[in-house]
Design a protein around this motif. Structure first.
Motif, PDB file in Angstrom:
ATOM      1  N   TRP A  48       0.825  -1.203   0.000  1.00 39.56           N
ATOM      2  CA  TRP A  48       0.000   0.000   0.000  1.00 39.56           C
ATOM      3  C   TRP A  48       0.859   1.253   0.000  1.00 39.56           C
ATOM      4  CZ3 TRP A  48      -5.421   0.375   0.303  1.00 39.56           C
ATOM      5  CH2 TRP A  48      -6.105  -0.836   0.486  1.00 39.56           C
ATOM      6  N   ILE A  49       0.397   2.265  -0.710  1.00 40.23           N
ATOM      7  CA  ILE A  49       0.960   3.611  -0.600  1.00 40.23           C
ATOM      8  C   ILE A  49      -0.211   4.538  -0.287  1.00 40.23           C
ATOM      9  CG2 ILE A  49       2.359   5.411  -1.670  1.00 40.23           C
ATOM     10  CD1 ILE A  49       3.303   3.292  -3.697  1.00 40.23           C
ATOM     11  N   VAL A  50      -0.072   5.307   0.781  1.00 36.97           N
ATOM     12  CA  VAL A  50      -1.183   6.116   1.279  1.00 36.97           C
ATOM     13  C   VAL A  50      -0.760   7.581   1.333  1.00 36.97           C
ATOM     14  CG1 VAL A  50      -2.748   6.505   3.216  1.00 36.97           C
ATOM     15  CG2 VAL A  50      -2.080   4.179   2.600  1.00 36.97           C
ATOM     16  N   PHE A  51      -1.624   8.450   0.824  1.00 37.04           N
ATOM     17  CA  PHE A  51      -1.299   9.871   0.732  1.00 37.04           C
ATOM     18  C   PHE A  51      -2.274  10.702   1.558  1.00 37.04           C
ATOM     19  CE2 PHE A  51       0.207   7.876  -3.159  1.00 37.04           C
ATOM     20  CZ  PHE A  51       1.528   8.328  -3.221  1.00 37.04           C
ATOM     21  N   THR A  52      -1.725  11.678   2.254  1.00 41.12           N
ATOM     22  CA  THR A  52      -2.554  12.550   3.094  1.00 41.12           C
ATOM     23  C   THR A  52      -2.624  13.979   2.573  1.00 41.12           C
ATOM     24  OG1 THR A  52      -0.658  13.003   4.547  1.00 41.12           O
ATOM     25  CG2 THR A  52      -2.109  11.183   5.168  1.00 41.12           C
ATOM     26  N   SER A  53      -2.046  14.231   1.394  1.00 40.89           N
ATOM     27  CA  SER A  53      -2.153  15.554   0.768  1.00 40.89           C
ATOM     28  C   SER A  53      -1.690  15.463  -0.678  1.00 40.89           C
ATOM     29  CB  SER A  53      -1.295  16.594   1.506  1.00 40.89           C
ATOM     30  OG  SER A  53       0.071  16.416   1.176  1.00 40.89           O
ATOM     31  N   PRO A  54      -2.178  16.346  -1.528  1.00 43.55           N
ATOM     32  CA  PRO A  54      -1.677  16.385  -2.907  1.00 43.55           C
ATOM     33  C   PRO A  54      -0.176  16.648  -2.982  1.00 43.55           C
ATOM     34  CG  PRO A  54      -3.747  17.585  -2.740  1.00 43.55           C
ATOM     35  CD  PRO A  54      -3.316  17.270  -1.335  1.00 43.55           C
ATOM     36  N   ARG A  55       0.346  17.435  -2.027  1.00 43.99           N
ATOM     37  CA  ARG A  55       1.774  17.744  -2.056  1.00 43.99           C
ATOM     38  C   ARG A  55       2.623  16.510  -1.768  1.00 43.99           C
ATOM     39  NH1 ARG A  55      -0.966  20.826  -3.554  1.00 43.99           N
ATOM     40  NH2 ARG A  55      -0.284  19.687  -5.379  1.00 43.99           N
ATOM     41  N   GLY A  56       2.089  15.602  -0.963  1.00 40.63           N
ATOM     42  CA  GLY A  56       2.796  14.349  -0.726  1.00 40.63           C
ATOM     43  C   GLY A  56       2.939  13.552  -2.013  1.00 40.63           C
ATOM     44  N   ILE A  57       1.914  13.606  -2.841  1.00 37.64           N
ATOM     45  CA  ILE A  57       1.959  12.921  -4.133  1.00 37.64           C
ATOM     46  C   ILE A  57       2.993  13.575  -5.042  1.00 37.64           C
ATOM     47  CG2 ILE A  57       0.637  12.393  -6.219  1.00 37.64           C
ATOM     48  CD1 ILE A  57      -1.858  12.348  -4.331  1.00 37.64           C
ATOM     49  N   GLU A  58       2.988  14.884  -5.082  1.00 39.99           N
ATOM     50  CA  GLU A  58       3.931  15.604  -5.940  1.00 39.99           C
ATOM     51  C   GLU A  58       5.370  15.347  -5.508  1.00 39.99           C
ATOM     52  OE1 GLU A  58       4.659  20.180  -7.562  1.00 39.99           O
ATOM     53  OE2 GLU A  58       2.971  19.737  -6.219  1.00 39.99           O
ATOM     54  N   GLY A  59       5.622  15.424  -4.199  1.00 40.43           N
ATOM     55  CA  GLY A  59       6.968  15.174  -3.695  1.00 40.43           C
ATOM     56  C   GLY A  59       7.409  13.740  -3.929  1.00 40.43           C
ATOM     57  N   PHE A  60       6.490  12.811  -3.767  1.00 42.50           N
ATOM     58  CA  PHE A  60       6.759  11.393  -4.010  1.00 42.50           C
ATOM     59  C   PHE A  60       7.135  11.176  -5.479  1.00 42.50           C
ATOM     60  CE2 PHE A  60       4.776   7.186  -5.117  1.00 42.50           C
ATOM     61  CZ  PHE A  60       5.624   6.369  -4.377  1.00 42.50           C
ATOM     62  N   PHE A  61       6.352  11.722  -6.378  1.00 42.81           N
ATOM     63  CA  PHE A  61       6.583  11.554  -7.814  1.00 42.81           C
ATOM     64  C   PHE A  61       7.949  12.092  -8.231  1.00 42.81           C
ATOM     65  CE2 PHE A  61       6.127  13.100 -12.231  1.00 42.81           C
ATOM     66  CZ  PHE A  61       5.880  11.881 -12.858  1.00 42.81           C
ATOM     67  N   LYS A  62       8.361  13.212  -7.637  1.00 40.95           N
ATOM     68  CA  LYS A  62       9.648  13.819  -7.978  1.00 40.95           C
ATOM     69  C   LYS A  62      10.824  12.906  -7.654  1.00 40.95           C
ATOM     70  CE  LYS A  62       8.245  18.681  -7.429  1.00 40.95           C
ATOM     71  NZ  LYS A  62       8.681  19.186  -8.749  1.00 40.95           N
ATOM     72  N   ASN A  63      10.622  11.930  -6.764  1.00 41.21           N
ATOM     73  CA  ASN A  63      11.701  11.043  -6.348  1.00 41.21           C
ATOM     74  C   ASN A  63      11.695   9.696  -7.064  1.00 41.21           C
ATOM     75  OD1 ASN A  63      13.385  12.132  -3.919  1.00 41.21           O
ATOM     76  ND2 ASN A  63      11.279  12.749  -3.457  1.00 41.21           N
ATOM     77  N   LEU A  64      10.778   9.496  -7.987  1.00 44.48           N
ATOM     78  CA  LEU A  64      10.631   8.192  -8.622  1.00 44.48           C
ATOM     79  C   LEU A  64      11.391   8.086  -9.945  1.00 44.48           C
ATOM     80  CD1 LEU A  64       6.806   7.538  -8.137  1.00 44.48           C
ATOM     81  CD2 LEU A  64       8.698   6.803  -6.673  1.00 44.48           C
ATOM     82  N   THR A  65      11.924   6.892 -10.193  1.00 43.64           N
ATOM     83  CA  THR A  65      12.455   6.562 -11.508  1.00 43.64           C
ATOM     84  C   THR A  65      11.315   5.982 -12.355  1.00 43.64           C
ATOM     85  OG1 THR A  65      13.002   4.295 -10.892  1.00 43.64           O
ATOM     86  CG2 THR A  65      14.673   5.978 -10.443  1.00 43.64           C
ATOM     87  N   SER A  66      11.566   5.780 -13.635  1.00 44.21           N
ATOM     88  CA  SER A  66      10.533   5.195 -14.495  1.00 44.21           C
ATOM     89  C   SER A  66      10.157   3.788 -14.022  1.00 44.21           C
ATOM     90  CB  SER A  66      11.015   5.160 -15.946  1.00 44.21           C
ATOM     91  OG  SER A  66      12.223   4.436 -16.054  1.00 44.21           O
ATOM     92  N   LYS A  67      11.141   3.032 -13.503  1.00 46.56           N
ATOM     93  CA  LYS A  67      10.849   1.694 -12.974  1.00 46.56           C
ATOM     94  C   LYS A  67      10.013   1.786 -11.704  1.00 46.56           C
ATOM     95  CE  LYS A  67      14.794  -0.815 -14.907  1.00 46.56           C
ATOM     96  NZ  LYS A  67      15.979  -1.662 -14.613  1.00 46.56           N
ATOM     97  N   ASP A  68      10.297   2.804 -10.888  1.00 47.07           N
ATOM     98  CA  ASP A  68       9.503   3.010  -9.675  1.00 47.07           C
ATOM     99  C   ASP A  68       8.044   3.282 -10.024  1.00 47.07           C
ATOM    100  OD1 ASP A  68      11.607   2.697  -7.869  1.00 47.07           O
ATOM    101  OD2 ASP A  68      12.137   4.819  -7.933  1.00 47.07           O
ATOM    102  N   ILE A  69       7.829   4.093 -11.051  1.00 44.42           N
ATOM    103  CA  ILE A  69       6.461   4.436 -11.461  1.00 44.42           C
ATOM    104  C   ILE A  69       5.708   3.173 -11.867  1.00 44.42           C
ATOM    105  CG2 ILE A  69       5.083   5.651 -13.186  1.00 44.42           C
ATOM    106  CD1 ILE A  69       7.257   7.823 -13.183  1.00 44.42           C
ATOM    107  N   GLU A  70       6.387   2.256 -12.562  1.00 44.09           N
ATOM    108  CA  GLU A  70       5.754   0.987 -12.928  1.00 44.09           C
ATOM    109  C   GLU A  70       5.373   0.191 -11.691  1.00 44.09           C
ATOM    110  OE1 GLU A  70       8.392  -1.086 -15.520  1.00 44.09           O
ATOM    111  OE2 GLU A  70       8.324   0.438 -17.099  1.00 44.09           O
ATOM    112  N   LYS A  71       6.214   0.247 -10.661  1.00 46.84           N
ATOM    113  CA  LYS A  71       5.915  -0.477  -9.417  1.00 46.84           C
ATOM    114  C   LYS A  71       4.724   0.142  -8.691  1.00 46.84           C
ATOM    115  CE  LYS A  71      10.705  -1.942  -8.649  1.00 46.84           C
ATOM    116  NZ  LYS A  71      11.916  -1.767  -7.792  1.00 46.84           N
TER     117      LYS A  71
END
Length: 244
Positions: A48-71
């Protein structure tokens, strides 16, 4: 009537546009600045990945590689509310699995407890100022992908605001203060002179939801809040009802 917006600047501009379209004047005084952070993210042990704000999603996305996004696309997703869910779906093109009926961490925890199975790991990308509701309730791991910093110029902006409030009151008009998190309220009120704080108690105050209301009201207010929809969109009808 004039509405004071204390959200971070970019989000504050969006809120301002919404209010101006509804016929209000706005005063933007950001009491938070969002700073995105680099983080090492290992998604292997999480179901599970759980988000408590839109900014958490944005910050999370900024740290992902393309392989991470697939996961991420293989994980179950929880979101604290509809706006957070929309942000996730916009970025990842994947529906959110769990959204509580009421948009608080406590209600999100209750919804997730019915879905998360024993042994399933839960990751919460968030900020260091987050409350520990999900960490304690689900034994979730927190990863800090952004922080909420206090701007340096709040005191000066509040001096200007005090003059504006006095001017509005002389014209028999009240000002509406809005707060969208407990931290926006804390950073705002700790810079208020005692005399200004008393003046503000004669104005209207609207909080986004129950947790923010609790923080705002601890400074001597009885703020209004949406009945259910704890978003800026939910705040709008409450604000409109004050414009009489």
């Amino acid at each position: 009537m004039k509405v004071v917006i204390t959200r971070p600047l970019e989000k504050g501009k969006d809120f301002s546009e919404m209010l101006e379209n509804a016929g209000f004047g706005t005063i933007i005084i950001p009491t938070l600045e969002l700073v995105f952070k680099k983080a090492e993210i290992n998604l292997e042990k999480y179901s599970w990945i759980v988000f408590t704000s839109p900014r958490g999603i944005e910050g999370f996305f900024k740290n992902l590689t393309s392989k991470d996004i697939e996961k991420v696309l293989t994980k179950k997703i929880g979101a604290i509310g509809i706006e957070t869910a929309k942000e996730f779906e916009k970025i990842f093109k994947k529906p959110v699995y769990v959204i509580p009926d009421l948009y608080t961490a406590e209600n999100l925890l209750e919804a997730l407890e019915k879905q998360v199975k024993p042994g399933e790991g839960v990751l919460v990308p968030t900020t260091p100022s987050t409350r520990d509701v999900l960490k304690e309730g689900l034994n979730a791991d927190l990863i800090f992908v952004y922080s909420s910093e206090e701007p340096e110029n709040i005191s000066k902006k509040l001096e200007e605001l005090e003059k504006q409030v006095i001017s509005e009151n002389k014209n028999n008009k009240k000002v509406i203060l809005t707060f969208t998190s407990g931290l926006t309220a804390k950073n705002f009120f700790k810079h208020c002179r005692p005399e200004f704080l008393e003046l503000l108690k004669e104005q209207h105050v609207v909080s986004i939801g129950p947790i923010t209301k609790k923080n705002v009201d601890s400074f001597g207010f009885d703020s209004l809040m949406p009945e259910k929809n704890y978003t800026v969109e939910g705040m709008l009808p409450v604000i409109k009802a004050l414009n009489i």
